[in-house]
Motif scaffolding. Structure first.
Motif, PDB file in Angstrom:
ATOM      1  N   SER A 177       1.787  43.435 -43.931  1.00  0.00           N
ATOM      2  CA  SER A 177       1.786  41.968 -44.020  1.00  0.00           C
ATOM      3  C   SER A 177       0.758  41.480 -45.035  1.00  0.00           C
ATOM      4  N   HIS A 178      -0.360  42.200 -45.167  1.00  0.00           N
ATOM      5  CA  HIS A 178      -1.394  41.816 -46.133  1.00  0.00           C
ATOM      6  C   HIS A 178      -0.857  41.906 -47.558  1.00  0.00           C
ATOM      7  N   GLU A 179      -0.207  43.007 -47.878  1.00  0.00           N
ATOM      8  CA  GLU A 179       0.336  43.180 -49.231  1.00  0.00           C
ATOM      9  C   GLU A 179       1.447  42.171 -49.505  1.00  0.00           C
ATOM     10  N   GLN A 180       2.292  41.928 -48.505  1.00  0.00           N
ATOM     11  CA  GLN A 180       3.374  40.968 -48.675  1.00  0.00           C
ATOM     12  C   GLN A 180       2.809  39.565 -48.930  1.00  0.00           C
ATOM     13  N   ALA A 181       1.720  39.223 -48.246  1.00  0.00           N
ATOM     14  CA  ALA A 181       1.111  37.909 -48.445  1.00  0.00           C
ATOM     15  C   ALA A 181       0.562  37.766 -49.864  1.00  0.00           C
ATOM     16  N   LEU A 182      -0.024  38.834 -50.394  1.00  0.00           N
ATOM     17  CA  LEU A 182      -0.521  38.795 -51.771  1.00  0.00           C
ATOM     18  C   LEU A 182       0.628  38.610 -52.757  1.00  0.00           C
ATOM     19  N   ILE A 183       1.735  39.303 -52.504  1.00  0.00           N
ATOM     20  CA  ILE A 183       2.915  39.167 -53.362  1.00  0.00           C
ATOM     21  C   ILE A 183       3.451  37.748 -53.303  1.00  0.00           C
ATOM     22  N   ASP A 184       3.532  37.189 -52.096  1.00  0.00           N
ATOM     23  CA  ASP A 184       4.060  35.836 -51.938  1.00  0.00           C
ATOM     24  C   ASP A 184       3.187  34.808 -52.660  1.00  0.00           C
ATOM     25  N   THR A 185       1.871  34.971 -52.573  1.00  0.00           N
ATOM     26  CA  THR A 185       0.967  34.041 -53.247  1.00  0.00           C
ATOM     27  C   THR A 185       1.124  34.140 -54.759  1.00  0.00           C
ATOM     28  N   PHE A 186       1.239  35.353 -55.245  1.00  0.00           N
ATOM     29  CA  PHE A 186       1.441  35.583 -56.676  1.00  0.00           C
ATOM     30  C   PHE A 186       2.691  34.865 -57.174  1.00  0.00           C
ATOM     31  N   ILE A 187       3.765  34.947 -56.402  1.00  0.00           N
ATOM     32  CA  ILE A 187       5.018  34.295 -56.793  1.00  0.00           C
ATOM     33  C   ILE A 187       4.895  32.777 -56.703  1.00  0.00           C
ATOM     34  N   GLN A 188       4.401  32.300 -55.582  1.00  0.00           N
ATOM     35  CA  GLN A 188       4.430  30.859 -55.307  1.00  0.00           C
ATOM     36  C   GLN A 188       3.421  30.064 -56.124  1.00  0.00           C
ATOM     37  N   GLN A 189       2.255  30.663 -56.407  1.00  0.00           N
ATOM     38  CA  GLN A 189       1.201  29.908 -57.084  1.00  0.00           C
ATOM     39  C   GLN A 189       1.106  30.208 -58.575  1.00  0.00           C
ATOM     40  N   ASP A 190       1.969  31.093 -59.072  1.00  0.00           N
ATOM     41  CA  ASP A 190       2.003  31.369 -60.505  1.00  0.00           C
ATOM     42  C   ASP A 190       0.649  31.831 -61.032  1.00  0.00           C
ATOM     43  N   MET A 191      -0.001  32.716 -60.256  1.00  0.00           N
ATOM     44  CA  MET A 191      -1.284  33.242 -60.715  1.00  0.00           C
ATOM     45  C   MET A 191      -1.572  34.578 -60.057  1.00  0.00           C
ATOM     46  N   LEU A 192      -2.421  35.352 -60.697  1.00  0.00           N
ATOM     47  CA  LEU A 192      -2.873  36.607 -60.110  1.00  0.00           C
ATOM     48  C   LEU A 192      -3.930  36.327 -59.044  1.00  0.00           C
ATOM     49  N   VAL A 193      -3.807  36.996 -57.930  1.00  0.00           N
ATOM     50  CA  VAL A 193      -4.794  36.922 -56.861  1.00  0.00           C
ATOM     51  C   VAL A 193      -5.539  38.251 -56.864  1.00  0.00           C
ATOM     52  N   ILE A 194      -6.859  38.204 -57.018  1.00  0.00           N
ATOM     53  CA  ILE A 194      -7.663  39.413 -57.172  1.00  0.00           C
ATOM     54  C   ILE A 194      -8.550  39.614 -55.943  1.00  0.00           C
ATOM     55  N   PRO A 195      -8.232  40.540 -55.032  1.00  0.00           N
ATOM     56  CA  PRO A 195      -9.129  40.814 -53.899  1.00  0.00           C
ATOM     57  C   PRO A 195     -10.456  41.395 -54.397  1.00  0.00           C
ATOM     58  N   ALA A 196     -11.544  40.791 -53.967  1.00  0.00           N
ATOM     59  CA  ALA A 196     -12.860  41.203 -54.464  1.00  0.00           C
ATOM     60  C   ALA A 196     -13.896  41.086 -53.363  1.00  0.00           C
ATOM     61  N   LYS A 197     -15.065  41.681 -53.603  1.00  0.00           N
ATOM     62  CA  LYS A 197     -16.196  41.601 -52.688  1.00  0.00           C
ATOM     63  C   LYS A 197     -17.368  41.001 -53.455  1.00  0.00           C
ATOM     64  N   LEU A 198     -17.731  39.768 -53.118  1.00  0.00           N
ATOM     65  CA  LEU A 198     -18.830  39.071 -53.769  1.00  0.00           C
ATOM     66  C   LEU A 198     -20.095  39.164 -52.930  1.00  0.00           C
ATOM     67  N   ARG A 199     -21.228  39.249 -53.591  1.00  0.00           N
ATOM     68  CA  ARG A 199     -22.507  39.316 -52.893  1.00  0.00           C
ATOM     69  C   ARG A 199     -22.800  37.994 -52.169  1.00  0.00           C
ATOM     70  N   SER A 200     -23.650  38.081 -51.171  1.00  0.00           N
ATOM     71  CA  SER A 200     -24.041  36.904 -50.415  1.00  0.00           C
ATOM     72  C   SER A 200     -24.602  35.843 -51.364  1.00  0.00           C
TER      73      SER A 200
END
Length: 365
Positions: A233-256
């Motif tokens: 479901s996590h991967e499918q959600a990333l795919i859906d966002t990519f399609i619907q919002q016309d942009m790349l979604v980049i999972p990342a870890k940002l410092r506090s």
């Protein structure tokens, strides 16, 4: 870098009759959205049994009730099994959208079929002259589009390489064909090997979302299917966002302290060099957070690995606040803070960010 082409249809799926009979489960994406394209094969001899035709009819009826577009892989053997006189009769009886003809018919026979229904050919093996014949024939019909679908490859090391994939696709696109290809899943992989069913060998171990994004941006494939039974479901959600919002979604870890950069829309500066991505909006966001560019103190000025997200500190003087995403490794610089990194499973997405591409950082799971 190609600008992402947005798919009007969701990610397609492949359904194995054998797998379906064991679980009686349809892919989650098919249940969640209408208009999904579903690939089924109707000439796998190991599946033939006394109830085979009824099983197929029941499955097709269920798929039609979900408003799926059914693409069936067929051969003359299919007509024998169903005791039908023509592929048109088969299409109408089962409620099929299109037929993929791999073998058993001459190019002229396929061209004749293309006058009466949507036809899909084997993208990896068809010769240009035959492809042109079929396209010209289809253009005389009410369904002028002809599709070319690549195979998926269960055995490791047998998938296609990028150079051959590009060569095939460029030739067929020049003739006006739409390209289809497969990516593997991450949650449930298909029997018997369960090692993924990609078209491209290098995608066998990639995340489905990364594979889908590559197919869309790097290879400009028109329609993508998941050949395995289930994507998480996590991967499918990333795919859906990519399609619907016309942009790349980049999972990342940002410092506090830098979480404010999550879910903001960034643009890759059009003058970014090939070895890194410059955030067009970076100094504006940094200014909003710090009430001026005068307090970005040096910290974590370490070796900068591919995938690192960095922010220039006060030692870069009036240029401080610049945020960058690195495509290459770089040595430590006392003027550059490492404020986060792309999740290791999604680092390949960096190479898909073209000049002018919009993208968003989201928290990695």
């Amino acid at each position: 870098m190609r600008k992402p082409q947005m798919h009007k249809n969701p990610l397609g799926c492949a359904i194995s009759l054998t797998e379906y009979n064991k679980t009686k489960k349809l892919p989650a994406a098919l249940c969640a959205a209408g208009g999904v394209c579903v690939f089924i094969s109707l000439h796998i001899e190991e599946e033939f049994c006394s109830s085979y035709t009824q099983q197929v009819k029941d499955l097709c009826a269920l798929l039609c009730s979900k408003h799926a577009r059914i693409l069936a892989d067929v051969s003359p053997k299919t007509l024998e099994i169903f005791k039908m006189s023509s592929f048109l009769e088969l299409k109408q009886t089962l409620g099929l959208w299109a037929l993929r003809i791999d073998d058993g018919l001459t190019p002229q026979e396929i061209a004749d079929l293309a006058k009466t229904m949507p036809i899909v050919v084997n993208a990896s093996t068809i010769c240009p002259d035959d492809a042109q014949l079929i396209v010209q024939s289809a253009q005389t019909s009410s369904n002028p589009l002809v599709y070319a679908m690549h195979n998926f490859y269960p055995r490791p090391l047998t998938g296609l390489d990028s150079a051959f994939f590009d060569e095939c696709n460029d030739t067929l696109k020049r003739l006006g064909m739409h390209i289809m290809a497969f990516i593997p899943a991450d949650k449930v992989k298909r029997i018997p090997l369960r090692e993924g069913l990609p078209t491209l060998e290098h995608q066998r171990t990639l995340s489905p979302y990364v594979s889908f994004a590559q197919m869309n941006i790097r290879y400009a494939v028109d329609e993508v299917f998941c050949a395995d039974p289930e994507i998480s479901s996590h991967e499918q959600a990333l795919i859906d966002t990519f399609i619907q919002q016309d942009m790349l979604v980049i999972p990342a870890k940002l410092r506090s302290g830098y979480e404010y950069l999550y879910r903001k829309i960034f643009t890759c500066r059009k003058d970014s060099p090939s070895w890194l991505v410059r955030f067009e909006e970076s100094r504006r966001y940094a200014s909003d957070q710090s009430n001026g560019l005068h307090c970005i103190e040096p910290f974590c000025t370490t070796f900068r690995k591919r995938g690192c997200i960095t922010m220039d500190n006060k030692h870069f003087m009036r240029y401080q606040g610049e945020i960058e995403l690195l495509r290459n490794d770089f040595p430590a610089d006392a003027r550059v803070n490492v404020i986060g990194h792309v999740d290791e499973h999604y680092v390949e997405l960096i190479d898909l960010i073209g000049r002018g591409t919009r993208f968003m950082l989201v928290p990695a799971q």
